[in-house]
Design a protein around this motif. Sequence first.
Motif, PDB file in Angstrom:
ATOM      1  N   GLU A  14       0.835  -1.200   0.000  1.00 53.56           N
ATOM      2  CA  GLU A  14       0.000   0.000   0.000  1.00 53.56           C
ATOM      3  C   GLU A  14       0.872   1.253   0.000  1.00 53.56           C
ATOM      4  O   GLU A  14       0.630   2.205  -0.740  1.00 53.56           O
ATOM      5  CB  GLU A  14      -0.942   0.001   1.224  1.00 53.56           C
ATOM      6  N   TYR A  15       1.920   1.215   0.826  1.00 53.58           N
ATOM      7  CA  TYR A  15       2.827   2.358   0.885  1.00 53.58           C
ATOM      8  C   TYR A  15       3.492   2.586  -0.477  1.00 53.58           C
ATOM      9  O   TYR A  15       3.566   3.707  -0.977  1.00 53.58           O
ATOM     10  CB  TYR A  15       3.909   2.139   1.953  1.00 53.58           C
ATOM     11  N   GLU A  16       3.963   1.476  -1.065  1.00 54.64           N
ATOM     12  CA  GLU A  16       4.715   1.575  -2.315  1.00 54.64           C
ATOM     13  C   GLU A  16       3.839   2.056  -3.480  1.00 54.64           C
ATOM     14  O   GLU A  16       4.269   2.870  -4.298  1.00 54.64           O
ATOM     15  CB  GLU A  16       5.357   0.210  -2.625  1.00 54.64           C
ATOM     16  N   VAL A  17       2.606   1.565  -3.536  1.00 50.62           N
ATOM     17  CA  VAL A  17       1.682   1.999  -4.596  1.00 50.62           C
ATOM     18  C   VAL A  17       1.447   3.507  -4.467  1.00 50.62           C
ATOM     19  O   VAL A  17       1.463   4.249  -5.450  1.00 50.62           O
ATOM     20  CB  VAL A  17       0.341   1.231  -4.491  1.00 50.62           C
ATOM     21  N   ASP A  18       1.297   3.932  -3.224  1.00 49.08           N
ATOM     22  CA  ASP A  18       1.080   5.334  -2.931  1.00 49.08           C
ATOM     23  C   ASP A  18       2.294   6.172  -3.358  1.00 49.08           C
ATOM     24  O   ASP A  18       2.154   7.224  -3.986  1.00 49.08           O
ATOM     25  CB  ASP A  18       0.886   5.461  -1.412  1.00 49.08           C
ATOM     26  N   ARG A  19       3.485   5.676  -3.036  1.00 50.35           N
ATOM     27  CA  ARG A  19       4.722   6.390  -3.368  1.00 50.35           C
ATOM     28  C   ARG A  19       4.867   6.520  -4.890  1.00 50.35           C
ATOM     29  O   ARG A  19       5.151   7.594  -5.408  1.00 50.35           O
ATOM     30  CB  ARG A  19       5.925   5.621  -2.808  1.00 50.35           C
ATOM     31  N   GLN A  20       4.628   5.414  -5.589  1.00 45.22           N
ATOM     32  CA  GLN A  20       4.776   5.444  -7.053  1.00 45.22           C
ATOM     33  C   GLN A  20       3.732   6.362  -7.682  1.00 45.22           C
ATOM     34  O   GLN A  20       4.006   7.046  -8.670  1.00 45.22           O
ATOM     35  CB  GLN A  20       4.661   4.030  -7.631  1.00 45.22           C
ATOM     36  N   THR A  21       2.526   6.381  -7.100  1.00 49.72           N
ATOM     37  CA  THR A  21       1.472   7.247  -7.630  1.00 49.72           C
ATOM     38  C   THR A  21       1.859   8.714  -7.470  1.00 49.72           C
ATOM     39  O   THR A  21       1.767   9.506  -8.400  1.00 49.72           O
ATOM     40  CB  THR A  21       0.143   6.976  -6.901  1.00 49.72           C
ATOM     41  N   ARG A  22       2.336   9.060  -6.268  1.00 47.51           N
ATOM     42  CA  ARG A  22       2.714  10.448  -6.005  1.00 47.51           C
ATOM     43  C   ARG A  22       3.842  10.874  -6.942  1.00 47.51           C
ATOM     44  O   ARG A  22       3.818  11.953  -7.509  1.00 47.51           O
ATOM     45  CB  ARG A  22       3.150  10.622  -4.540  1.00 47.51           C
ATOM     46  N   MET A  23       4.843   9.981  -7.108  1.00 45.54           N
ATOM     47  CA  MET A  23       5.976  10.310  -7.979  1.00 45.54           C
ATOM     48  C   MET A  23       5.507  10.525  -9.416  1.00 45.54           C
ATOM     49  O   MET A  23       5.876  11.506 -10.061  1.00 45.54           O
ATOM     50  CB  MET A  23       7.015   9.190  -7.955  1.00 45.54           C
ATOM     51  N   THR A  24       4.694   9.584  -9.900  1.00 46.58           N
ATOM     52  CA  THR A  24       4.238   9.672 -11.286  1.00 46.58           C
ATOM     53  C   THR A  24       3.414  10.933 -11.510  1.00 46.58           C
ATOM     54  O   THR A  24       3.559  11.621 -12.513  1.00 46.58           O
ATOM     55  CB  THR A  24       3.419   8.421 -11.657  1.00 46.58           C
ATOM     56  N   GLU A  25       2.570  11.237 -10.530  1.00 53.22           N
ATOM     57  CA  GLU A  25       1.722  12.417 -10.680  1.00 53.22           C
ATOM     58  C   GLU A  25       2.529  13.700 -10.692  1.00 53.22           C
ATOM     59  O   GLU A  25       2.145  14.680 -11.321  1.00 53.22           O
ATOM     60  CB  GLU A  25       0.663  12.459  -9.569  1.00 53.22           C
ATOM     61  N   SER A  26       3.665  13.699  -9.974  1.00 56.75           N
ATOM     62  CA  SER A  26       4.460  14.933  -9.966  1.00 56.75           C
ATOM     63  C   SER A  26       5.533  14.887 -11.059  1.00 56.75           C
ATOM     64  O   SER A  26       6.493  15.652 -11.048  1.00 56.75           O
ATOM     65  CB  SER A  26       5.081  15.166  -8.591  1.00 56.75           C
ATOM     66  N   GLY A  27       5.384  13.941 -12.004  1.00 56.64           N
ATOM     67  CA  GLY A  27       6.244  13.936 -13.179  1.00 56.64           C
ATOM     68  C   GLY A  27       7.600  13.276 -12.982  1.00 56.64           C
ATOM     69  O   GLY A  27       8.465  13.372 -13.849  1.00 56.64           O
ATOM     70  N   GLU A  28       7.808  12.612 -11.836  1.00 58.53           N
ATOM     71  CA  GLU A  28       9.093  11.947 -11.617  1.00 58.53           C
ATOM     72  C   GLU A  28       9.056  10.539 -12.196  1.00 58.53           C
ATOM     73  O   GLU A  28       8.020   9.900 -12.220  1.00 58.53           O
ATOM     74  CB  GLU A  28       9.385  11.834 -10.112  1.00 58.53           C
ATOM     75  N   ALA A  29      10.221  10.073 -12.646  1.00 60.63           N
ATOM     76  CA  ALA A  29      10.292   8.718 -13.189  1.00 60.63           C
ATOM     77  C   ALA A  29      10.537   7.711 -12.060  1.00 60.63           C
ATOM     78  O   ALA A  29      11.276   8.003 -11.113  1.00 60.63           O
ATOM     79  CB  ALA A  29      11.417   8.635 -14.209  1.00 60.63           C
ATOM     80  N   ILE A  30       9.905   6.550 -12.167  1.00 62.33           N
ATOM     81  CA  ILE A  30      10.145   5.484 -11.187  1.00 62.33           C
ATOM     82  C   ILE A  30      11.469   4.810 -11.558  1.00 62.33           C
ATOM     83  O   ILE A  30      11.708   4.507 -12.724  1.00 62.33           O
ATOM     84  CB  ILE A  30       9.022   4.426 -11.241  1.00 62.33           C
TER      85      ILE A  30
END
Lengths: 488, 94
Positions: free
Chosen positions: A238-254
């Motif tokens: 849950e934490y990781e999905v949230d982290r990846q979502t926030r990153m993607t939304e702010s334009g950062e690459a995973i």
Amino acid sequence: MSNRAKFETVIGLEVHVELNTKTKIFCSCKNEFGAEPNTYICPNCLGLPGSLPVFNGEVLHHAIKAGLALGCSIAQKSKFDRKNYYYPDLPKAYQISQFDMPIAVNGRIDIVFRDGQKKRIGITRLHMEEDAGKLIHLTATGQIADAQQSLVDYNRGGVPLAEIVSEPDMRTPEEAYLYLTTIKSIMKYINVSDCNMEEGSLRCDANVSIRPWGQEKFGTKVEIKNMNSFKNVQKALEYEVDRQTRMTESGEAIVQETRLWDTAKGKTFSMRSKEGSHDYRYFPEPDLPPLEISNSYIETIAKELPELPLAKAERFVAEYGIPAYDAGVLTADLATARWYEKAAKLSGEPKQCSNWIMGDMMAKMNEAGIEEISDTKITPENLSGMIKLIKDGTISGKIAKQVFEEMFANGGDAAKIVKDKGLVQITDAGAIEKAVEAVIAANAKAVDEIKGGKVNGIGFLVGQVMKQTGGKANPQMVNELLRKKISG
Amino acid sequence: MVITRKDVEYIAHLSRLEITEQEAEQYTKELSDILEHINRLSKLNTDNVEPTYFTMDMKNVTRSDVVKPSIDKQKVFVAAPSIENNGFKVPKII
């Protein structure tokens, strides 16, 4: 989850299950958890020069059994390979594993949601390998990152493992949790592992990525390690999905990387690994002859498979008429399933049995910290006896709760407890009438209100009568008598 | 040359081997020769040849799952550079 609207989550799991053979996979040292460090070691599992591995036939048996239970095809030809990497928990500097010819492939299991809906999760493969030793990090601060030195214990080195790799079929952390608990349940049913995550006999790594809905290509995946309980797997994901979502939304690459779950902080953090550490240079293990598995051997093992959890749950629903969810809970563990079925048959009241186990029994077990139903003082005979007493009117449901509590605390036969404690239900109309009259006399105001139309006030009076009789009056008779007296 | 000096240095690193300039030079040539020979073998038609995973005619060698005594840890500990609480003490590895 907040990301549901925009992104689809994709999760695949790699589960390592320690097989419960008596000895290690390639030497005759004892396979046992919890001994003093470096008690079960020999030249072979220490990787000393000149030692040679000899394969434990029981590992093959357990791996095939596990493969069959997961719906896999069993390979006719299989072999071991060397996976080369340097780490102090691996004294040979390679792990004997299986690369391109695993013992089992193409399986599937069904997970069941709370509402009874099912989903099929593919199993890519199951392969055999040896476990590594255990590292104890010496750190003054309690933070692994601050460790200066580590202690190595090779008791676990060479313990047989089955690695089960799923397809990337899971779409939520909850599905991953259900997948894991289902794997555990199946492995325990077929008795190849005790799957105790806290003791490390079941370990899990997860691959997680997100992608916009409708996109076919997978997003960049991140591997999560160090999740040491079933609940933590769900939390970490849950934490990781949230982290990846926030990153993607702010334009950062995973970044494709391995991250460790920190239970205390409730976060994943990047585990910086040295470049090239994942270049394993697999090659066929020259010290172990290949395996050729005959159909007759596979068939012999197939015959050993018991009724598996899902089949049992579905049979319970059909045979005993209990809800799918209850059947799922009752069959998750084989001992519980057997306990339930015995009580259901003895009492002839399968629904009642299920209700008592799902309700009072599990609540009390939780309270007392008891995990296995067979570790309680109540036997299926006890529960069945109590249910029979309710059925024949000897005790009310309310008194039964008292009896149950006594049985849970001290064990014993329900009929004897009822007799010893004088809990037999009062069905003598005369005695009940007396109590009813006394209550009516003492509650004139309530009686008037009921007569004036406040009909639900009757419940209060029933309660008063029950109180007067120590809960022993037959509630139905009390109800009827009260209504008759008030209206008459 | 089928492999470069860089490949050799990379492989040496994976194997935690320290090699001298001269050795790097020498291994680059030797390993290239070996790989060139393998390339020659690859040109042979092997359509009707079963892949070999093991060089001896053996299969299904297993032992019974019976515990045998392990060795006395003290015998191993005397050869270890450092021991603490019955564990082999090693430098930080994360």
